[in-house]
Design an enzyme around this catalytic site. Sequence first.
Site, PDB file in Angstrom:
ATOM      1  N   ASP A  41       0.653  -1.090  -0.088  1.00  0.00           N
ATOM      2  CA  ASP A  41       0.245  -0.118   0.130  1.00  0.00           C
ATOM      3  C   ASP A  41       0.878   1.246   0.022  1.00  0.00           C
ATOM      4  O   ASP A  41       0.237   2.427   0.181  1.00  0.00           O
ATOM      5  CB  ASP A  41      -0.963  -0.178   1.217  1.00  0.00           C
ATOM      6  CG  ASP A  41      -0.093   0.015   2.521  1.00  0.00           C
ATOM      7  OD1 ASP A  41       1.108   0.022   2.470  1.00  0.00           O
ATOM      8  OD2 ASP A  41      -0.696  -0.003   3.622  1.00  0.00           O
ATOM      9  N   GLY A  42       2.186   1.063  -0.097  1.00  0.00           N
ATOM     10  CA  GLY A  42       3.075   2.218  -0.097  1.00  0.00           C
ATOM     11  C   GLY A  42       3.566   2.825   1.081  1.00  0.00           C
ATOM     12  O   GLY A  42       4.657   3.650   1.129  1.00  0.00           O
ATOM     13  N   GLU A  43       3.222   2.182   2.281  1.00  0.00           N
ATOM     14  CA  GLU A  43       3.660   2.401   3.491  1.00  0.00           C
ATOM     15  C   GLU A  43       5.178   1.830   3.569  1.00  0.00           C
ATOM     16  O   GLU A  43       5.825   0.832   2.892  1.00  0.00           O
ATOM     17  CB  GLU A  43       2.999   1.847   4.788  1.00  0.00           C
ATOM     18  CG  GLU A  43       1.678   2.360   4.952  1.00  0.00           C
ATOM     19  CD  GLU A  43       0.973   1.873   5.882  1.00  0.00           C
ATOM     20  OE1 GLU A  43       1.271   0.647   6.477  1.00  0.00           O
ATOM     21  OE2 GLU A  43      -0.316   2.247   6.196  1.00  0.00           O
ATOM     22  N   ARG A 100      12.492  26.621   3.539  1.00  0.00           N
ATOM     23  CA  ARG A 100      12.172  27.775   3.053  1.00  0.00           C
ATOM     24  C   ARG A 100      10.970  28.510   3.703  1.00  0.00           C
ATOM     25  O   ARG A 100      11.015  29.924   3.723  1.00  0.00           O
ATOM     26  CB  ARG A 100      12.045  27.862   1.397  1.00  0.00           C
ATOM     27  CG  ARG A 100      13.517  27.686   0.995  1.00  0.00           C
ATOM     28  CD  ARG A 100      13.382  27.680  -0.632  1.00  0.00           C
ATOM     29  NE  ARG A 100      12.827  26.438  -1.118  1.00  0.00           N
ATOM     30  CZ  ARG A 100      12.698  26.124  -2.147  1.00  0.00           C
ATOM     31  NH1 ARG A 100      12.742  26.872  -3.216  1.00  0.00           N
ATOM     32  NH2 ARG A 100      12.527  25.111  -2.379  1.00  0.00           N
ATOM     33  N   HIS A 134      18.942  26.747   4.703  1.00  0.00           N
ATOM     34  CA  HIS A 134      18.732  27.856   4.062  1.00  0.00           C
ATOM     35  C   HIS A 134      18.590  29.183   4.853  1.00  0.00           C
ATOM     36  O   HIS A 134      19.016  30.403   4.288  1.00  0.00           O
ATOM     37  CB  HIS A 134      17.194  27.632   3.648  1.00  0.00           C
ATOM     38  CG  HIS A 134      16.585  28.809   2.841  1.00  0.00           C
ATOM     39  ND1 HIS A 134      17.207  29.585   1.663  1.00  0.00           N
ATOM     40  CD2 HIS A 134      15.562  29.858   3.259  1.00  0.00           C
ATOM     41  CE1 HIS A 134      16.347  30.518   1.309  1.00  0.00           C
ATOM     42  NE2 HIS A 134      15.396  30.937   2.413  1.00  0.00           N
ATOM     43  N   LYS A 196      15.454  40.650  -5.908  1.00  0.00           N
ATOM     44  CA  LYS A 196      14.457  39.914  -6.166  1.00  0.00           C
ATOM     45  C   LYS A 196      13.046  39.982  -5.587  1.00  0.00           C
ATOM     46  O   LYS A 196      13.213  40.003  -4.485  1.00  0.00           O
ATOM     47  CB  LYS A 196      14.997  38.676  -6.624  1.00  0.00           C
ATOM     48  CG  LYS A 196      14.013  37.401  -6.209  1.00  0.00           C
ATOM     49  CD  LYS A 196      14.813  35.947  -6.122  1.00  0.00           C
ATOM     50  CE  LYS A 196      14.083  35.375  -4.901  1.00  0.00           C
ATOM     51  NZ  LYS A 196      14.622  33.963  -4.601  1.00  0.00           N
ATOM     52  N   ASP A 222      23.889  30.769  -4.747  1.00  0.00           N
ATOM     53  CA  ASP A 222      22.834  30.610  -3.762  1.00  0.00           C
ATOM     54  C   ASP A 222      23.033  29.491  -3.127  1.00  0.00           C
ATOM     55  O   ASP A 222      23.873  28.604  -3.510  1.00  0.00           O
ATOM     56  CB  ASP A 222      21.734  30.686  -5.260  1.00  0.00           C
ATOM     57  CG  ASP A 222      20.177  31.167  -4.189  1.00  0.00           C
ATOM     58  OD1 ASP A 222      20.407  31.250  -2.896  1.00  0.00           O
ATOM     59  OD2 ASP A 222      19.202  31.384  -4.974  1.00  0.00           O
TER      60      ASP A 222
END
Length: 316
Positions: A41-43, A100, A134, A196, A222
Amino acid sequence: MGIDKPDLLIFSGNAHPQLAAEICSYLRIASGKATVGRFPDGEIDLKIENDVRGVDVYVVQPTCPPVNDNLMELLLMIDCLKRASADRITAVIPYFGYARKDRKDEGRVPISAKMVANLIAQTGIDRVLTVDLHATQIQGFFDIPVDHLFASPLIGDHFRKMSIPDLVVVSSDVGGIKMARAYAKRLNGELAIVDKRRAGPAETEVMNLIGQVEGKNVLIIDDLISTAGTICDAAGAVKKHGAKSIYIAATHPVMCGPAWKRLAEAPVKKLVVTNTIPVELPERFAVPVEVLSIAPLLGEAIRRIHLNLSVSALFT
Ligand code: R5P
């Protein structure tokens, strides 16, 4: 009693096994073994294969895309190591995602960086090792020790060896001035700043260029490249203001959506990034790209943490 057991082990989820392997090779140790798979099931289904009782363990897992999967793997690996009685657990997060959103700058938005820090700390880890957050104050979102490394010695040395004359280091936005100033100092260059404004998650607009770039060679710095809007707009702006040649460098190559296309079309001579995140270059990419390995820096930090030696020598 003659029990031959390592006292330091490094594990990796699926985010960046190659980096974990490079760190192990720097430290000349075998990688820890973990199976990190998925249930139907993706777990996440995981098992640590080494005996870690009493061991100093490190989990290398940048929370890069797929961000939520990588974050969840990290949380479950730590939980697993904790319950298996590891002595000390360090989350090695070379790229800390969700960073961010580090303040409430408008109404009805989460402070995601704090929430994610809480989630990680709740697992009961002992410390965090990371690179170029960041915003450096994200360290304070954790109430445990955070060793915060900088990629500037690595990237800076690369450019120093290139001996680029008449260099101006450009910060691609106002938030990056401190980082750009550190590079300018390291490379004996001038400093300029692109002002920016963000028009949306994938769109930016350059308002002003502060500083002189006419007839100069420019290095735009950056902390990360995501859609490459920021850095390519900065490249366009310095070009318009008469820059001779333009180099770009960033610590974290998130590279999503139009990033590679934008970079291919930008007036850029060379792009330099590190491998805090796995990077896959598009075929026949027009701009020369150099990927510098962050593994020796992380490996050395791990060695020092393990031996209770100072890590601050690596911070500069
Ligand atoms: C912004 O504050 C960051 O330092 C990066 O400039 C920005 O997040 C990069 O995003 P993008 O590549 O999508 O413009």
